[in-house]
Write a protein that holds these residues in place. Structure first.
Motif, PDB file in Angstrom:
ATOM      1  N   ILE A  38       0.851  -1.203   0.000  1.00 41.53           N
ATOM      2  CA  ILE A  38       0.000   0.000   0.000  1.00 41.53           C
ATOM      3  C   ILE A  38       0.884   1.251   0.000  1.00 41.53           C
ATOM      4  CG2 ILE A  38      -1.745   1.280   1.325  1.00 41.53           C
ATOM      5  CD1 ILE A  38      -2.965  -1.171   0.112  1.00 41.53           C
ATOM      6  N   LEU A  47      -8.703  10.252   9.115  1.00 44.91           N
ATOM      7  CA  LEU A  47      -9.059   9.227  10.104  1.00 44.91           C
ATOM      8  C   LEU A  47      -8.209   9.451  11.357  1.00 44.91           C
ATOM      9  CD1 LEU A  47      -9.110   6.118   7.716  1.00 44.91           C
ATOM     10  CD2 LEU A  47     -11.060   7.470   8.538  1.00 44.91           C
ATOM     11  N   GLY A  89      -4.665   8.042  11.150  1.00 47.05           N
ATOM     12  CA  GLY A  89      -3.872   8.418   9.978  1.00 47.05           C
ATOM     13  C   GLY A  89      -2.459   8.796  10.413  1.00 47.05           C
TER      14      GLY A  89
HETATM   15  C1  LIG Z   1      -4.990  -2.454   3.630  1.00 46.87           C
HETATM   16  C2  LIG Z   1      -5.230  -0.997   3.942  1.00 46.87           C
HETATM   17  C3  LIG Z   1      -4.783  -0.495   5.156  1.00 46.87           C
HETATM   18  C4  LIG Z   1      -4.982   0.870   5.490  1.00 46.87           C
HETATM   19  N1  LIG Z   1      -4.492   1.332   6.670  1.00 46.87           N
HETATM   20  C5  LIG Z   1      -4.708   2.612   7.031  1.00 46.87           C
HETATM   21  C6  LIG Z   1      -4.236   3.125   8.284  1.00 46.87           C
HETATM   22  O1  LIG Z   1      -3.618   2.408   9.071  1.00 46.87           O
HETATM   23  N2  LIG Z   1      -4.495   4.417   8.586  1.00 46.87           N
HETATM   24  C7  LIG Z   1      -5.192   5.222   7.728  1.00 46.87           C
HETATM   25  O2  LIG Z   1      -5.408   6.398   8.031  1.00 46.87           O
HETATM   26  N3  LIG Z   1      -5.630   4.783   6.547  1.00 46.87           N
HETATM   27  C8  LIG Z   1      -5.425   3.503   6.177  1.00 46.87           C
HETATM   28  N4  LIG Z   1      -5.897   3.039   4.976  1.00 46.87           N
HETATM   29  C9  LIG Z   1      -6.716   3.957   4.142  1.00 46.87           C
HETATM   30  C10 LIG Z   1      -5.927   4.634   2.987  1.00 46.87           C
HETATM   31  O3  LIG Z   1      -5.300   3.651   2.209  1.00 46.87           O
HETATM   32  C11 LIG Z   1      -4.865   5.611   3.465  1.00 46.87           C
HETATM   33  O4  LIG Z   1      -5.457   6.612   4.283  1.00 46.87           O
HETATM   34  C12 LIG Z   1      -4.108   6.259   2.297  1.00 46.87           C
HETATM   35  O5  LIG Z   1      -3.015   7.025   2.793  1.00 46.87           O
HETATM   36  C13 LIG Z   1      -4.988   7.102   1.405  1.00 46.87           C
HETATM   37  O6  LIG Z   1      -4.157   7.666   0.399  1.00 46.87           O
HETATM   38  P1  LIG Z   1      -4.515   7.560  -1.158  1.00 46.87           P
HETATM   39  O7  LIG Z   1      -3.474   8.351  -1.867  1.00 46.87           O
HETATM   40  O8  LIG Z   1      -4.653   6.136  -1.588  1.00 46.87           O
HETATM   41  O9  LIG Z   1      -5.921   8.287  -1.179  1.00 46.87           O
HETATM   42  P2  LIG Z   1      -7.224   8.102  -2.131  1.00 46.87           P
HETATM   43  O10 LIG Z   1      -7.879   6.772  -1.865  1.00 46.87           O
HETATM   44  O11 LIG Z   1      -6.819   8.386  -3.562  1.00 46.87           O
HETATM   45  O12 LIG Z   1      -8.086   9.301  -1.601  1.00 46.87           O
HETATM   46  C14 LIG Z   1      -8.591   9.313  -0.274  1.00 46.87           C
HETATM   47  C15 LIG Z   1      -9.555  10.517  -0.122  1.00 46.87           C
HETATM   48  O13 LIG Z   1      -8.815  11.738  -0.095  1.00 46.87           O
HETATM   49  C16 LIG Z   1      -9.179  12.594  -1.184  1.00 46.87           C
HETATM   50  N5  LIG Z   1      -7.918  13.193  -1.642  1.00 46.87           N
HETATM   51  C17 LIG Z   1      -6.777  12.525  -1.943  1.00 46.87           C
HETATM   52  N6  LIG Z   1      -5.789  13.391  -2.208  1.00 46.87           N
HETATM   53  C18 LIG Z   1      -6.321  14.635  -2.089  1.00 46.87           C
HETATM   54  C19 LIG Z   1      -5.777  15.959  -2.219  1.00 46.87           C
HETATM   55  N7  LIG Z   1      -4.474  16.175  -2.533  1.00 46.87           N
HETATM   56  N8  LIG Z   1      -6.592  17.017  -2.008  1.00 46.87           N
HETATM   57  C20 LIG Z   1      -7.892  16.820  -1.671  1.00 46.87           C
HETATM   58  N9  LIG Z   1      -8.463  15.600  -1.522  1.00 46.87           N
HETATM   59  C21 LIG Z   1      -7.673  14.512  -1.728  1.00 46.87           C
HETATM   60  C22 LIG Z   1      -9.850  11.690  -2.206  1.00 46.87           C
HETATM   61  O14 LIG Z   1     -10.778  12.393  -3.023  1.00 46.87           O
HETATM   62  C23 LIG Z   1     -10.550  10.680  -1.287  1.00 46.87           C
HETATM   63  O15 LIG Z   1     -11.725  11.225  -0.756  1.00 46.87           O
HETATM   64  C24 LIG Z   1      -5.681   1.715   4.594  1.00 46.87           C
HETATM   65  C25 LIG Z   1      -6.130   1.189   3.375  1.00 46.87           C
HETATM   66  C26 LIG Z   1      -5.911  -0.131   3.038  1.00 46.87           C
HETATM   67  C27 LIG Z   1      -6.411  -0.637   1.724  1.00 46.87           C
END
Ligand SMILES: Cc1cc2nc3c(=O)[nH]c(=O)nc-3n(C[C@H](O)[C@H](O)[C@H](O)COP(=O)(O)OP(=O)(O)OC[C@H]3O[C@@H](n4cnc5c(N)ncnc54)[C@H](O)[C@@H]3O)c2cc1C
Length: 275
Positions: free
Chosen positions: A102, A116, A119
């Protein structure tokens, strides 16, 4: 998973190309959360990847992290030796429930915008006095400290269509001494409490409480506090309704470990000397 409500994917080369914002639009960063569950309200994804922002820019002022910087890129960053608090980069990356797979896709900005309690990029950037640069649609950029950006569980100050551009960590925070404590109910589980303390040459203390609370709580002391001062300050600043109660730990448990870790951090930083 497939998002079967999506009808369009846009890949702008500049954020200015998105001058208006429609209901149903969503910025797409790494997509690790967006693609993890149905997004019934979303019909258009606007991919940030083509914007081509430099992931990490270090200077005498500190470190600017693009919102699109991947967790893995921050993990691999080699800070200058005088950035003593940069030890927190690895510590916070390792506090994801997510694995390194990830990390290669998820972004710092995505983690902060998810807002969250657990986070870890919120913990890191709040603990290092980070300041977000936000780009509203059709308005002037604005700056918001990370501690004010997140307002609750999955809640933040972003207006419709507003983009998180970057987070700046000032050198004054990066050169402080730091102490870190983290726990979760299961190995590699979601954080129940993540506390960061930093201390400067004057012996002051900045304590940042995350995961245990709905939003980051930062408590500053001009001098090293006593154990009783620290305990009283936490109780004064974290009201009963701010402790985050969920399957990863009850509010009472999180309050308990917060006090336990805060005292360890206080003792660790009180013994240290200058950075
Ligand atoms: C297996 C797994 C474990 C995880 N563990 C955690 C954890 O321990 N803690 C945690 O907090 N999260 C966790 N997550 C959730 C998530 O993956 C993370 O928070 C991750 O960092 C989100 O980043 P992304 O770039 O994939 O965001 P995305 O999925 O692309 O976007 C997330 C949200 O933010 C918005 N967004 C993204 N970038 C911007 C920007 N620059 N400006 C405005 N809006 C924006 C998007 O529109 C969406 O609403 C997990 C997910 C998975 C699948």
């Amino acid at each position: 998973m497939n998002l079967n409500t999506i009808r369009a994917v846009q890949r702008p080369a500049s954020a200015d190309e998105i001058s208006t914002w429609q209901d149903g639009n969503a910025w797409l960063a790494g997509g690790t959360w967006l693609f993890s569950e149905p997004q019934f309200a979303v019909d258009t994804l606007i991919d940030l990847e083509q914007l081509g922002w430099a992931a990490l820019e270090s200077s005498a002022d500190g470190l600017t992290i693009a919102a699109t910087c991947r967790i893995a890129q921050l993990y691999r960053f080699s800070p200058p030796p005088e950035w003593t608090a940069a030890a927190l980069f690895h510590q916070c990356c390792n506090s994801f429930l997510a694995s390194f797979k990830i990390w290669n896709t998820a972004t710092i900005g995505g983690n902060i915008c998810m807002s969250l309690p657990a986070g870890p990029m919120i913990s890191l950037t709040a603990g290092l006095q980070g300041v977000c640069t936000l780009w509203p649609r059709g308005g002037s950029p604005r700056q918001v400290p990370v501690t004010d950006f997140v307002t609750g569980n999955h809640m933040n100050v972003l207006q419709a269509g507003e983009l998180l551009r970057s987070i700046h960590l000032p050198v004054s925070a990066l050169t402080r001494r730091s102490a870190f404590r983290h726990c979760s109910l299961t190995k590699l589980g979601r954080s129940a409490a993540l506390l960061i303390g930093t201390s400067g040459k004057a012996g002051d203390l900045i304590l940042t409480i995350t995961a245990a609370t709905h939003r980051p709580i930062q408590i500053s002391f001009a001098h090293a506090p006593s154990a009783a001062e620290l305990r009283d300050a936490i109780d004064a600043q974290v009201s009963a309704d701010l402790w985050f109660n969920d399957v990863h730990g009850s509010a009472a448990y999180k309050r308990h470990v917060t006090h336990y870790f805060a005292e360890q951090i206080r003792a660790e930083l009180a013994t240290g000397g200058s950075p």
